[in-house]
Design an enzyme around this catalytic site. Sequence first.
Site, mmCIF file in Angstrom:
data_model
loop_
_atom_site.group_PDB
_atom_site.id
_atom_site.type_symbol
_atom_site.label_atom_id
_atom_site.label_comp_id
_atom_site.label_asym_id
_atom_site.label_seq_id
_atom_site.Cartn_x
_atom_site.Cartn_y
_atom_site.Cartn_z
ATOM 1 N N LYS A 191 0.696 -1.493 0.293
ATOM 2 C CA LYS A 191 -0.013 -0.188 -0.495
ATOM 3 C C LYS A 191 0.795 1.132 0.410
ATOM 4 C CE LYS A 191 -3.331 2.792 0.548
ATOM 5 N NZ LYS A 191 -4.944 2.883 -0.461
ATOM 6 N N CYS A 197 -2.970 9.155 -6.063
ATOM 7 C CA CYS A 197 -3.907 9.320 -5.665
ATOM 8 C C CYS A 197 -4.827 10.690 -6.167
ATOM 9 C CB CYS A 197 -3.901 8.936 -4.155
ATOM 10 S SG CYS A 197 -5.302 9.392 -2.902
ATOM 11 N N VAL A 215 -2.379 2.744 -15.698
ATOM 12 C CA VAL A 215 -3.182 3.376 -14.581
ATOM 13 C C VAL A 215 -3.749 3.493 -13.421
ATOM 14 C CG1 VAL A 215 -4.173 4.143 -17.234
ATOM 15 C CG2 VAL A 215 -5.606 3.368 -15.462
ATOM 16 N N GLY A 266 -9.411 -1.947 -14.848
ATOM 17 C CA GLY A 266 -9.842 -3.335 -15.873
ATOM 18 C C GLY A 266 -10.156 -4.973 -16.035
HETATM 19 C C1 SIN Z 1 -6.707 5.552 -1.734
HETATM 20 O O1 SIN Z 1 -5.849 5.348 -0.689
HETATM 21 O O2 SIN Z 1 -7.456 6.571 -1.286
HETATM 22 C C2 SIN Z 1 -6.028 5.023 -3.062
HETATM 23 C C3 SIN Z 1 -4.565 5.669 -3.394
HETATM 24 C C4 SIN Z 1 -4.476 5.634 -4.426
HETATM 25 O O3 SIN Z 1 -5.685 5.750 -5.433
HETATM 26 O O4 SIN Z 1 -3.791 6.032 -5.244
#
Ligand code: SIN
Length: 308
Positions: A45, A129, A191, A247
Site C-alpha cells: 500500500k 491518488c 493507470v 479493468g
Molecule cells: C486511496 O488510498 O485513496 C487510493 C490510493 C490511490 O488511488 O493511489
Amino acid sequence: MSTLKTSIGNFQFDTCVMNASGVHCYDQSELDGLRASSAGTFVTKSATLQPREGNPTPRYKPVPLGSINSMGLPNLGIDFYLDYLKSVEVGKSSPFLSVTGLSREETHTLLNKVQSSDYDGLVELNLSCPNIVGKPQLGYDIEGVKKLLTEVFAYFDQPLGVKLPPYFDLTHFDQMAEVLNQFPLTFVNTVNSIGNALYIEDETVAIKPKNGFGGLGGTYIKPTALANVHAFYQRLKPSIAIIGTGGVTSGRDVFEHILCGASLVQIGTALQEEGPAIFDRLQAELLEIMTEKGYKSLDDFRGKLQYL
Ligand code: SIN
C-alpha cells in the site's frame, strides 16, 4: 509449454500478474496472503511518512461494472512497510515498495528514508491518488512532475517507477512521455483509478468521503487503461518498462494489456472481490489463449497490437 516469465529492469518474475497498490496489501496478513499466492510479485500500500487512518467509511463500494473508492491513503506508515520487506524472504522476485508524499518535502523524506534503509528493490512513487481533499494529483501537473523527478534523481539511485493517473488527450501523452523520457525511470505504472467519479444508488451517493466523489476502477476503465498503456508504450524509451493496471477481470484482459505493451499487469477491483485465488484463474486463462494462438512467451505478442 508456454511461459509467463517477465522482467522489469534487472528484476525477473515467474509470472506477469500481481496486485495493484491499495488492494490486499495494507498489513502483514494481507501481504502474507499475496506472498502465499501465485502472483509473480506484490506491491505494498502506498506509504506516507506517518500511519494514516484514511477517509471516513463507507469509502469503497463494488458496483456492477467495477468499484468506486475514496480510501484516502490508509496505511501503516513507511517504517512498517520497510520493516515488513526486511523481514520476509522475497526470493529472486523483488517486491515493489509504494510511497507517496502528501507534499514535495514528504516525498523527499520518504525516498531518503528508503535509500538509507536495507531495502534495495523496486520503488513505485505514486503520483496519482485522487482521494486526498485539497491535494490535486501531481500526475496532472506535468511541469510539477518534471521538477519533482529532477530533484529525486539528484540523489535517488534505486530502481524507481511512477504510478500515473489516466490521461485523455494525445497531447498530454506526448507531453508526459517527453518528461518521463528525460529520467532513468525503471518503469511507469499506468493507470490509477479514474479520479472523482460519482456513483448514485436511488438518490444517494455510494461512498461517504467527498460527498460521493471517488476513483473509478474495474471493467469501466479497461479501455482507458489500455489506451494509456499503449500510448506510453509507443512514446517511452525502451528502457522504461510499462506496468498495465486497470479493468482486469480475466486472462483475456491480461492478454490485452500485454498486447498493448505491458510487462507486468496489476489487478485491483477484481482482486478485492475475488481474493488472491484470482491469480491462478488469470494465469490459466492467459495460458489457454497463448496456447490457442501458438505463443510461447509474452515477448511473442507484447506491444504487437494490430491496427486497421
Ligand atoms: C486511496 O488510498 O485513496 C487510493 C490510493 C490511490 O488511488 O493511489
